[in-house]
Motif scaffolding. Structure first.
Motif, PDB file in Angstrom:
ATOM      1  N   TYR A  12      10.544   1.765   5.863  1.00 56.03           N
ATOM      2  CA  TYR A  12       9.803   1.220   4.705  1.00 56.03           C
ATOM      3  C   TYR A  12       9.617   2.487   3.795  1.00 56.03           C
ATOM      4  O   TYR A  12       9.564   2.079   2.347  1.00 56.03           O
ATOM      5  CB  TYR A  12       8.316   0.887   5.332  1.00 56.03           C
ATOM      6  CG  TYR A  12       8.278  -0.363   6.109  1.00 56.03           C
ATOM      7  CD1 TYR A  12       8.232  -1.496   5.982  1.00 56.03           C
ATOM      8  CD2 TYR A  12       8.200   0.057   7.577  1.00 56.03           C
ATOM      9  CE1 TYR A  12       8.157  -2.792   6.692  1.00 56.03           C
ATOM     10  CE2 TYR A  12       8.124  -1.011   8.549  1.00 56.03           C
ATOM     11  CZ  TYR A  12       8.179  -2.375   7.815  1.00 56.03           C
ATOM     12  OH  TYR A  12       8.055  -3.463   8.916  1.00 56.03           O
ATOM     13  N   GLN A  36       7.896  -8.300 -10.818  1.00 51.21           N
ATOM     14  CA  GLN A  36       8.458  -8.884  -9.528  1.00 51.21           C
ATOM     15  C   GLN A  36       8.626  -7.532  -8.821  1.00 51.21           C
ATOM     16  O   GLN A  36       8.389  -7.592  -7.275  1.00 51.21           O
ATOM     17  CB  GLN A  36       9.930  -9.414  -9.750  1.00 51.21           C
ATOM     18  CG  GLN A  36       9.816 -10.870 -10.420  1.00 51.21           C
ATOM     19  CD  GLN A  36      11.026 -11.180 -10.669  1.00 51.21           C
ATOM     20  OE1 GLN A  36      12.111 -10.675 -11.136  1.00 51.21           O
ATOM     21  NE2 GLN A  36      11.268 -12.789 -10.205  1.00 51.21           N
ATOM     22  N   GLN A  39       5.238  -6.769  -7.203  1.00 49.64           N
ATOM     23  CA  GLN A  39       5.118  -7.753  -6.185  1.00 49.64           C
ATOM     24  C   GLN A  39       5.818  -7.338  -4.980  1.00 49.64           C
ATOM     25  O   GLN A  39       5.435  -7.538  -3.610  1.00 49.64           O
ATOM     26  CB  GLN A  39       5.298  -9.075  -6.460  1.00 49.64           C
ATOM     27  CG  GLN A  39       4.372  -9.664  -7.582  1.00 49.64           C
ATOM     28  CD  GLN A  39       2.850  -9.499  -6.999  1.00 49.64           C
ATOM     29  OE1 GLN A  39       2.447  -9.781  -5.718  1.00 49.64           O
ATOM     30  NE2 GLN A  39       2.002  -8.882  -7.926  1.00 49.64           N
ATOM     31  N   LEU A  40       7.065  -7.173  -4.989  1.00 50.02           N
ATOM     32  CA  LEU A  40       7.906  -6.471  -3.767  1.00 50.02           C
ATOM     33  C   LEU A  40       7.085  -5.459  -3.083  1.00 50.02           C
ATOM     34  O   LEU A  40       7.032  -5.524  -2.014  1.00 50.02           O
ATOM     35  CB  LEU A  40       9.196  -6.088  -4.311  1.00 50.02           C
ATOM     36  CG  LEU A  40      10.311  -6.019  -3.138  1.00 50.02           C
ATOM     37  CD1 LEU A  40      10.375  -6.911  -2.114  1.00 50.02           C
ATOM     38  CD2 LEU A  40      11.684  -5.732  -4.143  1.00 50.02           C
ATOM     39  N   ILE A  42       4.184  -4.473  -3.138  1.00 51.30           N
ATOM     40  CA  ILE A  42       2.825  -4.909  -2.307  1.00 51.30           C
ATOM     41  C   ILE A  42       3.099  -5.406  -1.030  1.00 51.30           C
ATOM     42  O   ILE A  42       2.885  -5.445  -0.039  1.00 51.30           O
ATOM     43  CB  ILE A  42       2.246  -5.893  -3.120  1.00 51.30           C
ATOM     44  CG1 ILE A  42       1.428  -4.999  -4.361  1.00 51.30           C
ATOM     45  CG2 ILE A  42       1.219  -6.731  -2.665  1.00 51.30           C
ATOM     46  CD1 ILE A  42       0.935  -6.154  -5.534  1.00 51.30           C
ATOM     47  N   THR A  43       4.433  -6.394  -1.072  1.00 51.83           N
ATOM     48  CA  THR A  43       4.774  -7.191   0.008  1.00 51.83           C
ATOM     49  C   THR A  43       5.257  -5.966   1.139  1.00 51.83           C
ATOM     50  O   THR A  43       4.990  -6.498   2.316  1.00 51.83           O
ATOM     51  CB  THR A  43       6.005  -8.094  -0.159  1.00 51.83           C
ATOM     52  OG1 THR A  43       5.514  -9.150  -1.098  1.00 51.83           O
ATOM     53  CG2 THR A  43       6.437  -8.931   0.882  1.00 51.83           C
ATOM     54  N   LEU A  44       5.742  -5.111   0.705  1.00 53.21           N
ATOM     55  CA  LEU A  44       6.511  -4.157   1.635  1.00 53.21           C
ATOM     56  C   LEU A  44       5.417  -3.314   2.205  1.00 53.21           C
ATOM     57  O   LEU A  44       5.344  -2.921   3.703  1.00 53.21           O
ATOM     58  CB  LEU A  44       7.440  -3.134   0.941  1.00 53.21           C
ATOM     59  CG  LEU A  44       8.934  -3.621   0.808  1.00 53.21           C
ATOM     60  CD1 LEU A  44       9.720  -2.832  -0.314  1.00 53.21           C
ATOM     61  CD2 LEU A  44       9.508  -3.827   2.235  1.00 53.21           C
ATOM     62  N   ARG A  45       4.191  -3.065   1.321  1.00 52.59           N
ATOM     63  CA  ARG A  45       3.275  -2.226   1.923  1.00 52.59           C
ATOM     64  C   ARG A  45       2.432  -3.108   2.935  1.00 52.59           C
ATOM     65  O   ARG A  45       1.776  -2.694   4.088  1.00 52.59           O
ATOM     66  CB  ARG A  45       2.301  -2.006   0.880  1.00 52.59           C
ATOM     67  CG  ARG A  45       2.802  -0.867   0.088  1.00 52.59           C
ATOM     68  CD  ARG A  45       1.620  -0.076  -0.863  1.00 52.59           C
ATOM     69  NE  ARG A  45       2.250   1.079  -1.518  1.00 52.59           N
ATOM     70  CZ  ARG A  45       2.838   2.111  -1.259  1.00 52.59           C
ATOM     71  NH1 ARG A  45       2.769   2.362   0.068  1.00 52.59           N
ATOM     72  NH2 ARG A  45       3.441   3.033  -1.818  1.00 52.59           N
ATOM     73  N   LYS A  46       2.303  -4.540   2.762  1.00 54.22           N
ATOM     74  CA  LYS A  46       1.583  -5.359   3.586  1.00 54.22           C
ATOM     75  C   LYS A  46       2.418  -5.443   4.975  1.00 54.22           C
ATOM     76  O   LYS A  46       2.007  -5.461   6.209  1.00 54.22           O
ATOM     77  CB  LYS A  46       1.616  -6.888   3.067  1.00 54.22           C
ATOM     78  CG  LYS A  46       0.515  -6.997   2.001  1.00 54.22           C
ATOM     79  CD  LYS A  46       0.283  -8.338   1.468  1.00 54.22           C
ATOM     80  CE  LYS A  46      -0.562  -8.330   0.375  1.00 54.22           C
ATOM     81  NZ  LYS A  46      -0.533  -9.915  -0.341  1.00 54.22           N
ATOM     82  N   ALA A  47       3.809  -5.543   4.624  1.00 56.12           N
ATOM     83  CA  ALA A  47       4.608  -5.647   6.164  1.00 56.12           C
ATOM     84  C   ALA A  47       4.682  -4.248   6.972  1.00 56.12           C
ATOM     85  O   ALA A  47       4.396  -4.302   8.082  1.00 56.12           O
ATOM     86  CB  ALA A  47       6.281  -5.923   5.758  1.00 56.12           C
ATOM     87  N   GLN A  48       4.553  -3.069   6.280  1.00 55.97           N
ATOM     88  CA  GLN A  48       4.207  -1.893   6.951  1.00 55.97           C
ATOM     89  C   GLN A  48       2.911  -1.855   7.535  1.00 55.97           C
ATOM     90  O   GLN A  48       2.987  -1.545   8.914  1.00 55.97           O
ATOM     91  CB  GLN A  48       4.190  -0.643   5.926  1.00 55.97           C
ATOM     92  CG  GLN A  48       4.362   0.609   6.397  1.00 55.97           C
ATOM     93  CD  GLN A  48       4.258   1.387   5.354  1.00 55.97           C
ATOM     94  OE1 GLN A  48       3.940   1.442   4.003  1.00 55.97           O
ATOM     95  NE2 GLN A  48       5.209   2.776   5.363  1.00 55.97           N
ATOM     96  N   GLN A  50       1.217  -4.594   8.632  1.00 53.75           N
ATOM     97  CA  GLN A  50       1.356  -5.292   9.709  1.00 53.75           C
ATOM     98  C   GLN A  50       2.058  -5.017  11.082  1.00 53.75           C
ATOM     99  O   GLN A  50       1.684  -5.241  11.997  1.00 53.75           O
ATOM    100  CB  GLN A  50       1.774  -6.649   9.190  1.00 53.75           C
ATOM    101  CG  GLN A  50       0.915  -7.444   8.425  1.00 53.75           C
ATOM    102  CD  GLN A  50       1.586  -8.652   7.914  1.00 53.75           C
ATOM    103  OE1 GLN A  50       2.858  -8.751   7.560  1.00 53.75           O
ATOM    104  NE2 GLN A  50       0.896  -9.930   7.776  1.00 53.75           N
TER     105      GLN A  50
END
Length: 94
Positions: A12, A36, A39-40, A42-48, A50
């Protein structure tokens, strides 16, 4: 029980650093693509986040977790618990 394989946290960090330090700046003159990338990120930070939550829940449930560096890791041979695995440099035939 076999440990639950999860990506190493460094994966990550590497992706986030690349996107934040290089990709964003390369798109300074392209606001739509820069958005974009945001947004990517943000998505990676959310995945990290989770994944950290999953690790915490596994720890609470006494489920072992193993951080993996790749899909191609060589697994160590498994020995029955009654055997003692030879140490490195030790001759198992002795």
């Amino acid at each position: 029980m076999e440990p639950i394989p999860l990506p190493s946290p460094i994966h990550y960090e590497l992706l986030l650093q690349m996107l934040e330090r290089r990709t964003q700046y390369a798109l300074d003159e392209h606001p739509a693509q820069r958005e974009q990338v945001q947004q990517l990120i943000i998505t990676l930070r959310k995945a990290q986040s989770q994944q950290r939550q999953l690790e915490t829940h596994c720890q609470l449930d006494n489920l072992p977790v193993e951080h993996r560096w790749s899909l191609n890791e060589v697994s160590q041979p498994k020995f029955p618990s009654s055997w003692n695995a030879p140490s490195r440099g030790e001759d198992p035939g002795v």
